[in-house]
Design an enzyme around this catalytic site. Structure first.
Site, short mmCIF file in Angstrom:
data_model
loop_
_atom_site.label_atom_id
_atom_site.label_comp_id
_atom_site.label_asym_id
_atom_site.label_seq_id
_atom_site.Cartn_x
_atom_site.Cartn_y
_atom_site.Cartn_z
N HIS A 153 0.93 -1.22 -0.20
CA HIS A 153 -0.26 -0.43 -0.27
C HIS A 153 0.94 1.55 -0.37
CE1 HIS A 153 -3.36 -3.05 1.84
NE2 HIS A 153 -3.29 -2.49 0.65
N ASP A 188 -4.88 -0.75 -8.24
CA ASP A 188 -5.23 -1.81 -7.43
C ASP A 188 -6.33 -2.74 -7.03
OD1 ASP A 188 -5.45 -1.99 -3.79
OD2 ASP A 188 -4.17 -3.08 -4.98
N GLU A 246 -5.43 -9.82 -9.35
CA GLU A 246 -4.79 -10.49 -10.73
C GLU A 246 -5.93 -10.49 -12.21
OE1 GLU A 246 -2.19 -10.93 -8.90
OE2 GLU A 246 -1.84 -12.77 -9.82
N1 SAM Z 1 -3.46 -5.78 -3.85
C1 SAM Z 1 -3.47 -6.82 -4.48
C2 SAM Z 1 -3.09 -7.85 -5.75
O1 SAM Z 1 -2.35 -6.37 -5.93
O2 SAM Z 1 -3.76 -8.72 -6.20
C3 SAM Z 1 -5.37 -6.07 -4.91
C4 SAM Z 1 -6.29 -5.68 -3.74
S1 SAM Z 1 -7.62 -5.30 -3.67
C5 SAM Z 1 -8.30 -6.05 -2.38
C6 SAM Z 1 -8.18 -5.93 -5.34
C7 SAM Z 1 -9.16 -5.60 -5.95
O3 SAM Z 1 -10.27 -5.20 -7.33
C8 SAM Z 1 -10.96 -6.38 -4.92
O4 SAM Z 1 -11.95 -5.73 -4.39
C9 SAM Z 1 -11.32 -6.30 -7.05
O5 SAM Z 1 -12.79 -6.59 -6.63
C10 SAM Z 1 -11.05 -5.23 -7.05
N2 SAM Z 1 -11.80 -5.96 -8.56
C11 SAM Z 1 -11.29 -6.80 -10.16
N3 SAM Z 1 -12.34 -5.97 -11.27
C12 SAM Z 1 -12.25 -4.76 -10.91
C13 SAM Z 1 -13.70 -4.05 -11.80
N4 SAM Z 1 -12.66 -4.59 -13.19
N5 SAM Z 1 -13.21 -2.88 -11.38
C14 SAM Z 1 -12.80 -2.23 -9.91
N6 SAM Z 1 -12.47 -2.86 -9.13
C15 SAM Z 1 -12.03 -4.50 -9.69
#
Ligand code: SAM
Length: 276
Positions: A63, A156, A159
């Site tokens: 972070h 953030d 994958e």
């Molecule tokens: N730090 C982590 C990593 O590097 O893998 C990521 C953590 S954060 C919890 C990842 C977030 O991306 C999730 O909460 C997921 O819901 C969100 N996410 C995935 N696809 C998304 C999209 N198309 N738009 C917005 N958020 C999305």
């Protein structure tokens, strides 16, 4: 091995395993499998689709490095967007910059936000700050509907699978360029050079075709695949390596420093070869 153990398969042939003292919450949301577990080694941990997202003990590395490298590179980051980041950790770090007037978080899954607030208060505790606007939406669509309004955008995301697959495409990076102001810049978490070399190579190629300044930087994140994590920065004007002592102000961190800011861009040869 007595007790309950969780294994994340980081490749088909390699993984990490950790002792789990308690399962705090588990559900299949509209977008992904969400598990919140209490681990012996790393404290409370968020898993999405069986992948480690963040843990109380090592979250600060990721972070801080997603937020402070771009926010000290931009001279006046007033309007910031976080795509993904529903655990709140990046927002917590963004708010350490007094220049930030507004931080918008757009995560597709409201359940991540809900259960991060409940079980990861150390990480999600600033999501209710008056400078923060939280939106539950697809980050790809939010970017597509944004024009020239953000100083800094931080991606953030999970994958490049499931809901995040569009967040690693050249079209998305072109959308980010459109959503940024004329001197804007963005950072996207870019996985790891040990198991995802092709992804890093492709992201660097795509971003380089859109942004005049494109760089890769690294950090050590023990609970992420391979433990070596990469971040791509694309900038229309400000170079992260052009920062001076005057670029920085005091903030409370546990990993990031102005020395780490520059050292993170010094790449081992096998990684430098990926971004040539
Ligand atoms: N730090 C982590 C990593 O590097 O893998 C990521 C953590 S954060 C919890 C990842 C977030 O991306 C999730 O909460 C997921 O819901 C969100 N996410 C995935 N696809 C998304 C999209 N198309 N738009 C917005 N958020 C999305």
């Amino acid at each position: 091995m007595g007790g309950l153990w969780f294994t994340e398969k980081q490749t088909e042939n390699f993984g990490i395993t950790m002792k789990v003292n308690n399962t705090l919450h588990t559900e299949q949301t509209e977008f992904q499998k969400l598990d919140m577990v209490e681990t012996e080694e790393w404290g409370n941990m968020l898993l999405l689709d069986g992948m480690v997202m963040t843990s109380v003990r090592d979250e600060f590395v990721y972070h801080e490095m997603v937020a402070h490298v771009p926010l000290f590179t931009h001279p006046n980051p007033e309007n910031v967007l976080v795509v993904g980041g529903g655990d709140g950790g990046v927002i917590r770090e963004v708010l350490k910059h007094p220049e930030v007037k507004k931080a918008t978080l757009v995560d597709i899954d409201g359940k991540v936000i809900e259960y991060s607030k409940k079980y990861l208060p150390e990480i999600a505790g600033k999501l209710d700050d008056p400078r923060v606007e939280v939106r539950v939406d697809d980050g790809f669509m939010h970017i597509a509907n944004s024009n020239g309004e953000y100083d800094v955008i931080l991606v953030d995301s999970t994958e490049p699978v499931g809901p995040a697959v569009n967040l690693f495409t050249k079209g998305f990076y072109a959308g980010i360029a459109k959503a940024l102001k004329d001197d804007g810049l963005f950072v996207a978490q870019s996985d790891n050079p040990w198991f995802k070399a092709d992804l890093i190579r492709n992201v660097q190629r795509d971003v380089r075709e859109i942004f005049p300044i494109t760089r890769l930087y690294l950090a050590n994140i023990p609970t992420y695949p391979s433990g070596l994590w990469a971040f791509t920065i694309g900038s229309k004007k400000h170079d992260p390596l052009a920062v001076t002592d005057d670029s920085f102000h005091e903030i409370e961190t546990k990993y990031y420093t102005k020395e780490i800011h520059k050292a993170a861009f010094i790449l081992p040869k096998f990684v430098a070869d990926l971004v040539k």
